[in-house]
Design a protein around this motif. Sequence first.
Motif, short mmCIF file in Angstrom:
data_model
loop_
_atom_site.label_atom_id
_atom_site.label_comp_id
_atom_site.label_asym_id
_atom_site.label_seq_id
_atom_site.Cartn_x
_atom_site.Cartn_y
_atom_site.Cartn_z
N ALA A 135 0.83 -1.21 0.00
CA ALA A 135 0.00 0.00 0.00
C ALA A 135 0.86 1.26 0.00
N VAL A 136 1.95 1.24 0.75
CA VAL A 136 2.87 2.38 0.78
C VAL A 136 3.51 2.56 -0.60
N PHE A 171 13.66 1.89 -7.99
CA PHE A 171 14.13 0.51 -7.92
C PHE A 171 14.71 0.26 -6.53
N ASP A 172 14.85 -1.00 -6.18
CA ASP A 172 15.43 -1.39 -4.88
C ASP A 172 14.76 -0.68 -3.71
N GLU A 173 13.44 -0.55 -3.77
CA GLU A 173 12.68 0.16 -2.74
C GLU A 173 12.74 -0.59 -1.41
N ARG A 174 12.80 0.19 -0.33
CA ARG A 174 12.73 -0.36 1.03
C ARG A 174 11.61 0.35 1.77
N VAL A 175 10.84 -0.40 2.52
CA VAL A 175 9.71 0.16 3.26
C VAL A 175 9.78 -0.31 4.70
N GLU A 176 9.54 0.60 5.62
CA GLU A 176 9.41 0.28 7.05
C GLU A 176 8.08 0.84 7.51
N LEU A 178 2.62 4.96 10.76
CA LEU A 178 3.74 5.71 10.22
C LEU A 178 4.55 4.78 9.33
N ALA A 179 4.95 5.29 8.16
CA ALA A 179 5.75 4.48 7.25
C ALA A 179 6.84 5.33 6.62
N LEU A 238 15.62 9.81 -13.10
CA LEU A 238 14.64 10.70 -13.70
C LEU A 238 14.98 10.87 -15.18
N PHE A 239 13.96 10.65 -16.01
CA PHE A 239 14.08 10.85 -17.45
C PHE A 239 13.11 11.97 -17.84
N VAL A 240 13.60 12.89 -18.65
CA VAL A 240 12.78 14.00 -19.15
C VAL A 240 12.75 13.88 -20.67
N ASP A 241 11.55 13.72 -21.21
CA ASP A 241 11.39 13.49 -22.65
C ASP A 241 12.27 12.34 -23.13
N GLY A 242 12.38 11.30 -22.28
CA GLY A 242 13.13 10.10 -22.63
C GLY A 242 14.63 10.17 -22.38
N ASP A 243 15.13 11.36 -22.05
CA ASP A 243 16.56 11.52 -21.80
C ASP A 243 16.85 11.48 -20.30
N PHE A 244 17.91 10.77 -19.95
CA PHE A 244 18.32 10.70 -18.55
C PHE A 244 18.69 12.09 -18.05
N ARG A 245 18.14 12.49 -16.89
CA ARG A 245 18.42 13.81 -16.33
C ARG A 245 19.33 13.69 -15.09
N HIS A 246 18.90 12.87 -14.11
CA HIS A 246 19.72 12.65 -12.92
C HIS A 246 19.19 11.44 -12.16
N CYS A 247 19.96 11.02 -11.15
CA CYS A 247 19.52 9.95 -10.26
C CYS A 247 19.54 10.48 -8.83
N GLY A 248 19.09 9.67 -7.91
CA GLY A 248 19.11 10.07 -6.51
C GLY A 248 18.29 9.10 -5.67
N VAL A 249 17.89 9.57 -4.52
CA VAL A 249 17.05 8.80 -3.61
C VAL A 249 15.89 9.68 -3.18
N ASP A 250 14.69 9.10 -3.19
CA ASP A 250 13.52 9.75 -2.61
C ASP A 250 13.28 9.10 -1.25
N LEU A 251 13.05 9.93 -0.24
CA LEU A 251 12.69 9.44 1.09
C LEU A 251 11.29 9.93 1.39
N PHE A 252 10.34 9.00 1.45
CA PHE A 252 8.95 9.32 1.74
C PHE A 252 8.66 9.00 3.21
N VAL A 253 8.06 9.93 3.90
CA VAL A 253 7.49 9.67 5.22
C VAL A 253 5.99 9.77 5.03
N MET A 254 5.28 8.71 5.40
CA MET A 254 3.83 8.66 5.19
C MET A 254 3.11 8.39 6.49
#
Length: 164
Positions: free
Chosen positions: A35-36, A102-107, A112-113, A121-137
């Motif tokens: 669900a997260v 990719f390689d998502e981890r959930v706690e 609280l999650a 991130l791809f913009v108009d099909g071209d690679f723009r950058h990578c990184g990590v998203d940290l979601f607090v839900m």
Amino acid sequence: MRTTKTGGWSLVALLLVAPVPTLGQAPPDSDDEAAVLQVVTTLFDGMREKDESRLRSVFHPDARLHSAGQDEDGNPATRSTPIEGFIRNVVASEAFLDEVTFDERVEVSGNLAMAWTPYNLFVDGDFRHCGVDLFVMTRGSDGWKILQLADTRTQDGCDPQRRD
């Protein structure tokens, strides 16, 4: 430490076995992780589709967005973006935005999650950058909502071919 005996039980022992209130936490659900991650998928589907209502549906009313990066001099810096500005920018953009995680981890702990999701991130099909998203839900009566979203952005060490 001095304890007081009460009918053969020490006060400390009674405190250790006494039930602890859960402060309204829901019991763990075996589908919480899915669900997260579905909230994350809905966010990125909404970005691809430029669907304002879909984007709004995933955010808690008090949600905040932050990017952790560097300033012009290379010093650590954090940039904040209001949710309204983020949604407006995504919907108004003429570019096709495709964020792939990719390689998502959930706690999950009660209502609280946390989801840690490396991405490209791809913009108009071209690679723009990578990184990590940290979601607090947080989970409410209407399901999981993003309370805090922080990200990093880099081009160092990225695998621009990764789309899974």
